[in-house]
Design a protein around this motif. Structure first.
Motif, PDB file in Angstrom:
ATOM      1  N   ILE A 192      -9.891   6.331  11.830  1.00  0.00           N
ATOM      2  CA  ILE A 192      -9.063   7.055  12.786  1.00  0.00           C
ATOM      3  C   ILE A 192      -7.548   6.725  12.025  1.00  0.00           C
ATOM      4  CG2 ILE A 192      -7.854   7.544  14.807  1.00  0.00           C
ATOM      5  CD1 ILE A 192     -10.704   7.077  15.998  1.00  0.00           C
ATOM      6  N   PRO A 193      -6.960   5.591  11.857  1.00  0.00           N
ATOM      7  CA  PRO A 193      -5.543   5.492  11.755  1.00  0.00           C
ATOM      8  C   PRO A 193      -5.320   6.071  10.450  1.00  0.00           C
ATOM      9  CG  PRO A 193      -6.581   3.491  12.474  1.00  0.00           C
ATOM     10  CD  PRO A 193      -7.580   4.161  12.422  1.00  0.00           C
ATOM     11  N   GLU A 194      -6.075   5.879   9.365  1.00  0.00           N
ATOM     12  CA  GLU A 194      -5.722   6.798   8.035  1.00  0.00           C
ATOM     13  C   GLU A 194      -5.110   7.838   8.087  1.00  0.00           C
ATOM     14  OE1 GLU A 194      -9.506   7.272   5.612  1.00  0.00           O
ATOM     15  OE2 GLU A 194      -9.845   5.749   7.094  1.00  0.00           O
ATOM     16  N   THR A 206       0.918  -1.273   0.111  1.00  0.00           N
ATOM     17  CA  THR A 206      -0.083   0.097   0.120  1.00  0.00           C
ATOM     18  C   THR A 206       0.912   1.357   0.002  1.00  0.00           C
ATOM     19  OG1 THR A 206      -1.700  -1.029   1.169  1.00  0.00           O
ATOM     20  CG2 THR A 206      -1.871   1.281   1.373  1.00  0.00           C
ATOM     21  N   ALA A 207       1.873   1.270   0.753  1.00  0.00           N
ATOM     22  CA  ALA A 207       2.988   2.546   0.818  1.00  0.00           C
ATOM     23  C   ALA A 207       3.519   2.631  -0.632  1.00  0.00           C
ATOM     24  CB  ALA A 207       3.896   2.114   1.959  1.00  0.00           C
ATOM     25  N   ALA A 208       3.835   1.458  -0.884  1.00  0.00           N
ATOM     26  CA  ALA A 208       4.549   1.497  -2.417  1.00  0.00           C
ATOM     27  C   ALA A 208       3.608   2.187  -3.386  1.00  0.00           C
ATOM     28  CB  ALA A 208       5.086   0.456  -2.981  1.00  0.00           C
ATOM     29  N   ARG A 209       2.291   1.757  -3.567  1.00  0.00           N
ATOM     30  CA  ARG A 209       1.430   2.122  -4.427  1.00  0.00           C
ATOM     31  C   ARG A 209       0.978   3.604  -4.315  1.00  0.00           C
ATOM     32  NH1 ARG A 209      -2.138  -1.248  -3.210  1.00  0.00           N
ATOM     33  NH2 ARG A 209      -3.728   0.114  -2.019  1.00  0.00           N
ATOM     34  N   ARG A 210       0.913   4.128  -3.005  1.00  0.00           N
ATOM     35  CA  ARG A 210       0.633   5.366  -2.780  1.00  0.00           C
ATOM     36  C   ARG A 210       1.833   6.534  -2.762  1.00  0.00           C
ATOM     37  NH1 ARG A 210      -3.893   4.374   2.163  1.00  0.00           N
ATOM     38  NH2 ARG A 210      -5.296   3.386   0.880  1.00  0.00           N
ATOM     39  N   ALA A 264      -1.112   4.023  10.185  1.00  0.00           N
ATOM     40  CA  ALA A 264      -1.850   4.178   8.947  1.00  0.00           C
ATOM     41  C   ALA A 264      -2.074   2.676   8.294  1.00  0.00           C
ATOM     42  CB  ALA A 264      -1.823   5.035   8.038  1.00  0.00           C
ATOM     43  N   LEU A 265      -0.660   2.212   8.253  1.00  0.00           N
ATOM     44  CA  LEU A 265      -0.366   1.227   7.129  1.00  0.00           C
ATOM     45  C   LEU A 265      -0.581  -0.285   8.003  1.00  0.00           C
ATOM     46  CD1 LEU A 265       2.848   2.387   5.580  1.00  0.00           C
ATOM     47  CD2 LEU A 265       0.653   2.111   4.483  1.00  0.00           C
ATOM     48  N   VAL A 266      -0.468  -0.432   9.074  1.00  0.00           N
ATOM     49  CA  VAL A 266      -0.986  -1.470   9.842  1.00  0.00           C
ATOM     50  C   VAL A 266      -2.290  -1.687   9.424  1.00  0.00           C
ATOM     51  CG1 VAL A 266      -1.141  -2.474  12.303  1.00  0.00           C
ATOM     52  CG2 VAL A 266       0.931  -1.685  11.378  1.00  0.00           C
ATOM     53  N   THR A 267      -3.109  -0.787   9.810  1.00  0.00           N
ATOM     54  CA  THR A 267      -4.662  -0.899   9.673  1.00  0.00           C
ATOM     55  C   THR A 267      -4.977  -1.264   8.242  1.00  0.00           C
ATOM     56  OG1 THR A 267      -5.219   0.607  11.549  1.00  0.00           O
ATOM     57  CG2 THR A 267      -6.796   0.443   9.861  1.00  0.00           C
TER      58      THR A 267
END
Length: 213
Positions: free
Chosen positions: A117-119, A45-49, A126-129
């Motif tokens: 909230i985490p996002e 997700t981190a790589a994509r965003r 954010a990424l764990v969620t």
């Protein structure tokens, strides 16, 4: 040697290896493979965003996020998410990390079942969620390529009838402390799995409080 899955390198520091060993020895196969997938979905997700993040912190958050469901780390009266967060904090204190990093890992675990909230928080949280939501709920499933999904699941399979299995694990981790489900998604789990469960009602608590008006 560093293991790479779907283009994501699994952290291989002394701290990461110790975390892997601890979680592997504590959790069963279902939770262990789930936790590894959570890291990978979060990293993808981190790589994509285009989100910058600390792979080690994300890894610890992902690997410990369900430790509160295990007998070794479950308290009698705290939410299982808090039990897991406390276990991660205890683990991290010996590695000289800045307090903010430890706090981020703690929050990433404590809040991973609190949507909305985490996002809005720092990347580890954010990424764990995001990883949990992908693996358990299928949120953003189609944002990952078929190759990514296949590669991750080839290394860490969704076996043992994962959908029903993870619900059973949630139930086993909360059935002995039903009050910890008030106001969170685990109330749905006990409503499904425990015929004696009685859901607390927020409005009834307000109206029945000691306040005269």
């Amino acid at each position: 040697m560093t293991t790479t899955i779907a283009g994501i390198a699994i952290p291989d520091s002394t701290m990461a290896r110790a975390a892997t060993e601890l979680v592997r020895d504590t959790e069963d196969d279902l939770l262990y493979n789930h936790s590894r997938r959570v890291f990978l979905w979060g990293a993808l997700t981190a790589a994509r965003r285009g989100i910058g993040y600390d792979p080690e912190l994300l890894y610890i958050g992902a690997m410990f996020h369900d430790m509160g469901l295990t007998q070794a780390h479950a308290s009698k009266d705290l939410r299982f998410e808090v039990d897991g967060a406390n276990a991660a904090r205890d683990f991290l204190t010996g590695y000289g990390l800045p307090e903010r990093d430890i706090d981020d890992v703690w929050a990433s675990i404590a809040l991973h079942t609190t949507p909305g909230i985490p996002e809005h928080m720092r990347p580890t949280v954010a990424l764990v969620t995001a990883g949990v939501e992908m693996d358990v709920l299928g949120i953003a499933y189609h944002d990952f390529t078929a190759d990514q999904r296949d590669h991750v699941c080839a290394h860490h399979p969704r076996e043992h009838d994962f959908k029903h299995g993870i619900i059973d694990h949630f139930a086993q981790g909360t059935i002995g402390k039903p009050l910890t489900t008030f106001g969170n998604v685990k109330a749905d789990v006990l409503a499904l799995k425990d015929p004696s469960y009685q859901r607390l009602n927020f409005c009834s608590i307000i109206l029945g409080s000691a306040w005269p008006d």
